[in-house]
Design an enzyme around this catalytic site. Sequence first.
Site: not given
Length: 384
Positions: A366, A370
Site C-alpha cells: 500500500e 519512501e
Amino acid sequence: MQFSLSEEEYLIQDTARKLAEDRIAPLADELDKGEGREAFLANLKLLAENGFMGLNVSPDHGGTGAGTVAFALAVEELGRACASTGVTVSVSNMVAEVIQAVGTDEQRATYLPKLTDGTYSAGAFCLTEAGAGSDPSSMRTQAVREGDDYVLNGAKLYITSAEYAGVFVVWAVTDKSAPKGKGITCFLVEAGTPGLVIGKAEKKMGQTGSATNEVLFQDCRVPESAILGRPNDGFRIAVGELAGGRIGIASLSLGIARAAMERAKAYVKERRQFDKTIAEMQGVQWMIADRETELEAAKLLILQAAALKDAGKPFAREASMAKLFASEAAQKATYTALQLHGGAGYIQDYPLERLARDARITTIYEGTSEIQRLVIAREALKSV
C-alpha cells in the site's frame, strides 16, 4: 477537539475484539504454517455476516455504513489477533469502497451485496505489476476495445486474496498515446471469467495465511459495462483508493504492534533475573515506555486521518503520515518485544517471531515508507 468514539464505534470495536479473540486468534499459528484454509474462509464469512466486509458501505448495499473510524478500529483488533485476516478484511473493504464510490447503480447492485454478505470470500485489488510498483502509471497490462467488449492482456503481481476473491478491480492501459498515467482505465472482472488466470502462490516471509498470487490476463474479454468509473480515468481512482487503503494498513500495523507489546509486558513481569523481575529494571522500562508512546501517537494519527475521511475533507497527507508512522512503529515494537523475550522470542513456541515477520511487510505494501515520505513532503511544500 473531540476524542470520544460514538456508541456505534465502540460496539463495532468490541464486536471485532470478541470475534478476534474467540475465532480468529486461535487460528493464527495454523495459518502461519500454511494450514487451516477452510477455517480461514469460514472466519471471513462470519466477519461478513457481522458487517465487517462493508464498514464504509451504505446499508442500501448491504454494508454497515459505520465509517472509516469504525473501519480503523476493527482492522486494528483483527490485526492484533491475526495479520492475515486483518489484511484480507482491509483490502476487501477497499474494493467495496471503490465500487461504491465510482461504480454504476448496476455495478453496486451486482457486486456490493456479494462482498458484504460473504457470498464472495474477498475482493482483490489488481494494480501492481513487475515493473510498476511504486510507480503504477508505468503499468503494461492493456485493454483493447473490440466491438462492445474490451480484451485484457497482461500480468499483475502480489495480489492479495487472488485465490478466493469473487471480484477483481483491475487497472489497464486503454490509450497508449495518452500522457503517462492518463490513458488507464479501471475494470471489474469476476472470478471465473475466461482468460483470468490465478498464477503461482508466493512463498512469503510473513502473513502467510493470506494468499498472494500473480494474476494473469490472457485474452480476457469483458463487456464495456465492466468499466469502473470513466474511461481513461483509472489512475486518479487508484491514487484516491490507495490513500484510504493506507488507513487500513496503518491500523493493521498498530494491531500487530499492540499484540507484540502485550506479550512483552506480560513476559517481563514474570521473567526473573538477578533476583527480581526484569520489569523492575530501568532499561527495560524505558524500552517499553518508548514503544508505548509511539503506539499511542500512531493511534492518534490513524484516527485523525479516518475522521477527516469521514468528514469528506482532504486526508491523503494524514493517511500517509499514519501509515508511515504506524508501520515503522510496528517494526520497532515487534523487535523490541522479541528482544525483551530474549532467546525465547526467537523460538516458534512464542508468537513474537511470527509477529515480527507479519509486521515487516507493512512498510512496503500500500505504498512503501519512501513513497509516504514523498507524499507528505509534496503536500507540506504546497503550503509554503
